[in-house]
Design an enzyme around this catalytic site. Structure first.
Site, PDB file in Angstrom:
ATOM      1  N   SER A 256      20.786 -45.809 -19.558  1.00  0.00           N
ATOM      2  CA  SER A 256      21.385 -45.875 -20.889  1.00  0.00           C
ATOM      3  C   SER A 256      20.353 -46.203 -21.962  1.00  0.00           C
ATOM      4  O   SER A 256      19.175 -46.414 -21.690  1.00  0.00           O
ATOM      5  CB  SER A 256      22.506 -46.917 -20.904  1.00  0.00           C
ATOM      6  N   HIS A 257      20.843 -46.272 -23.193  1.00  0.00           N
ATOM      7  CA  HIS A 257      20.031 -46.710 -24.327  1.00  0.00           C
ATOM      8  C   HIS A 257      20.312 -48.163 -24.684  1.00  0.00           C
ATOM      9  O   HIS A 257      19.881 -48.626 -25.736  1.00  0.00           O
ATOM     10  CB  HIS A 257      20.274 -45.813 -25.541  1.00  0.00           C
ATOM     11  N   GLY A 258      21.066 -48.865 -23.831  1.00  0.00           N
ATOM     12  CA  GLY A 258      21.201 -50.299 -24.000  1.00  0.00           C
ATOM     13  C   GLY A 258      22.548 -50.750 -24.512  1.00  0.00           C
ATOM     14  O   GLY A 258      23.472 -49.972 -24.745  1.00  0.00           O
TER      15      GLY A 258
END
Length: 413
Positions: A256-258
C-alpha cells in the site's frame, strides 16, 4: 470520553478529551441487531441469479424486505448502477457474490458521480441502521479497468462501495476483490463501522492495480475500521477533508501507500479538517509509506488543519518511508518557502513505530517554514535500514518525545 450506543447497538465514538499521547477510543463491540418489525416489509427475501442483470431485483428486494440474503452458492450479476440510499432498518446478508461487470462504456457513462476528486461509484448505500455482512464477496472485475487505465489516464473507474449520507452502519465479514478504483468511500457518514474486511486488488498483468485505496473517509464523523487485511495498490486508509473522530485498529496492509492523512489543502477557497484520529496496531509490508501526513503548499491552494493524530504500534517491513510528514506536498522547495502551507499540522504523535525501511532515510518530518507545524512527538521509535545506517531528517519544526534525539537539529528553510 463518553461511550454511547445507537438504536441498533453500534458503538459510537465520542471523543471528549485529549490525553497525553493523543486521542483515545473505547474498544469496538458487536451487540446483536434487533430490527423493529415493519408491517409494510417482508421479513426475509432470498435472491438467486436470474441469468441476466440482477441489480434491479436486488434493489427491489432491499427496498421491500427487512433482511435480504444472497446464498453462498449464488453469484448475482450487477450490470447496472444501484442507488440504495434512504434505507432504514435493513440487513443485507451477502453469503455469495455480487459480481460487477466490466462493461467500461456503460459504467463510465452511468456510474453515480462523486464530485470529490472526480470519482464514480457502482453502488450508493445509505440511510439509517444498516447491517451488511455474511462472509460473501464484492467482485469489482478490475483487471480490464486497470489495463485500460494504463493507456487512458482520464478513464473514470468506479468505486466498489460508497456509504453515502448514512448513519449507524456496520459492514462486517465481507471480502472485496479487484475493485477498479477505491474499494470503499465513506461520504457524509456518521457512526460507520467496518470489521473483518478482506481486500485484495492485485493485477495479473504488467499494469498496476492503480488507485485501489482500501478506504477513503470524507466529510464523515465517528468512523471505525477494524481487524482487516488489505493487499492493494494505493493507500490502505486515507483520511480526506473533514474526517473526524476516526479509529483504525488491527490492520495488515501489504503493497500500500500507507495510513495517510490527506492530501489536504489543495483547492482554493476550501478549508480542510482532519481531527481526532487514532491508527494503532498496524502491520505494513512492502509499502510505499507507513504513517504519513501530506498537505499542499504553494500559490493558489486551500487551507486547513490537521490536529490530534496518533500513529501507534506500527510494525513495518520493507517500507520506503516508514514515517513521513510532507507539508510541501507536490510543491518544490522554492515555492514552498515563498508560499508556505496554509494547512496547519498540530498535536501529532508517532508512538512505538518499529521495523525496516528500503532507504537510508527512515523518518522524514518536513514542514513548511513560518511555524506551520507544532507539537510533533516521537516516542519509542526503532527503525533500521538493512543496507546501512538509518537516518532521521526534519525541517522547520521542533521535535519532542523520548525519540527526539534520533533527529538532528532541524533545518530551517
Amino acid at each position: 470520553m463518553r461511550f454511547l450506543t445507537t438504536s441498533f447497538g453500534i458503538a459510537t465514538l465520542c471523543l471528549t478529551s485529549v490525553v497525553a499521547n493523543g486521542p483515545s477510543f473505547k474498544p469496538f463491540f458487536r451487540p446483536p441487531f434487533n430490527f423493529p418489525k415493519n408491517p409494510e416489509n417482508k421479513e426475509t427475501c432470498t435472491l438467486k441469479a436470474s441469468g441476466g442483470d440482477d441489480a434491479p431485483r436486488f434493489l427491489k428486494a432491499v427496498q421491500e424486505c427487512t433482511t435480504v440474503t444472497v446464498p453462498a452458492s449464488t453469484t448475482l450479476s450487477i450490470q447496472t448502477r444501484m442507488n440504495m440510499t434512504g434505507l432504514r432498518d435493513k440487513h443485507i446478508q451477502l453469503e455469495g457474490t455480487l459480481k460487477f461487470t466490466d462493461n467500461i462504456p456503460y459504467w463510465s457513462g452511468n456510474g453515480f458521480f462523486i464530485p470529490f476528486q472526480t470519482q464514480i461509484t457502482f453502488w450508493l448505500l445509505g440511510g439509517t441502521n444498516i447491517l451488511f455482512d455474511g462472509g460473501g464477496t464484492l467482485d469489482g472485475s478490475g483487471q480490464l479497468w486497470w489495463d485500460t487505465f494504463a493507456s487512458n489516464s482520464s478513464l473514470l473507474r468506479p468505486i466498489t462501495l460508497t456509504i453515502f449520507e448514512a448513519e449507524n452502519v456496520l459492514v462486517e465479514n465481507i471480502h472485496m476483490l479487484n475493485s477498479p478504483e477505491w474499494n470503499n468511500l465513506v461520504n457524509e457518514g456518521k457512526n460507520v463501522v467496518y470489521n473483518n474486511i478482506n481486500i485484495h486488488a492485485v493485477s495479473n498483468s504488467s499494469h498496476n492495480a492503480a488507485n485501489t485505496d482500501g478506504w477513503n473517509v470524507y466529510r464523515s464523523d465517528n468512523i471505525q475500521i477494524l481487524n482487516s487485511v488489505i493487499v492493494n495498490g494505493d493507500d490502505c486508509v486515507a483520511f480526506k477533508p473533514n474526517a473526524t473522530n476516526v479509529l483504525v485498529e488491527n490492520l495488515n496492509c501489504t503493497g500500500s501507500h500507507g495510513i495517510s492523512v490527506g492530501s489536504l489543502g489543495q483547492f482554493p477557497g476550501m478549508f480542510d479538517i482532519v481531527e481526532n484520529v487514532l491508527a494503532k496496531n498496524v502491520r505494513m509490508t512492502n509499502a510505499q509509506n507507513g504513517a504519513r501526513i501530506k498537505a499542499w503548499a504553494g500559490p493558489n491552494v486551500g487551507s486547513g488543519i490537521v490536529k490530534n493524530i496518533t500513529f501507534e504500534n506500527f510494525i513495518e517491513a520493507a517500507v520506503d518511508n516508514p514515517i513521513i510528514i510532507d507539508q510541501c506536498y507536490m510543491t518544490n522547495a522554492t515555492a514552498c518557502a515563498q508560499f508556505p502551507s496554509n494547512t496547519l499540522i498540530q498535536d501529532i504523535w508517532f508512538n512505538n513505530i518499529t521495523g525496516t525501511g528500503t532507504k537510508a532515510v527512515v523518518a522524514s518530518l518536513s514542514c513548511s517554514p513560518d511555524g506551520r507545524c507544532s507539537d510533533i512527538n516521537v516516542n519509542d521509535i526503532s527503525l533500521s535500514f538493512p543496507k546501512g545506517s538509518a537516518s532521521f531528517t526534519c525541517q522547520n519544526l521542533n521535535v519532542t518525545g523520548d525519540a527526539a534525539s534520533l533527529f538532528p537539529t532541524c533545518a530551517l528553510t
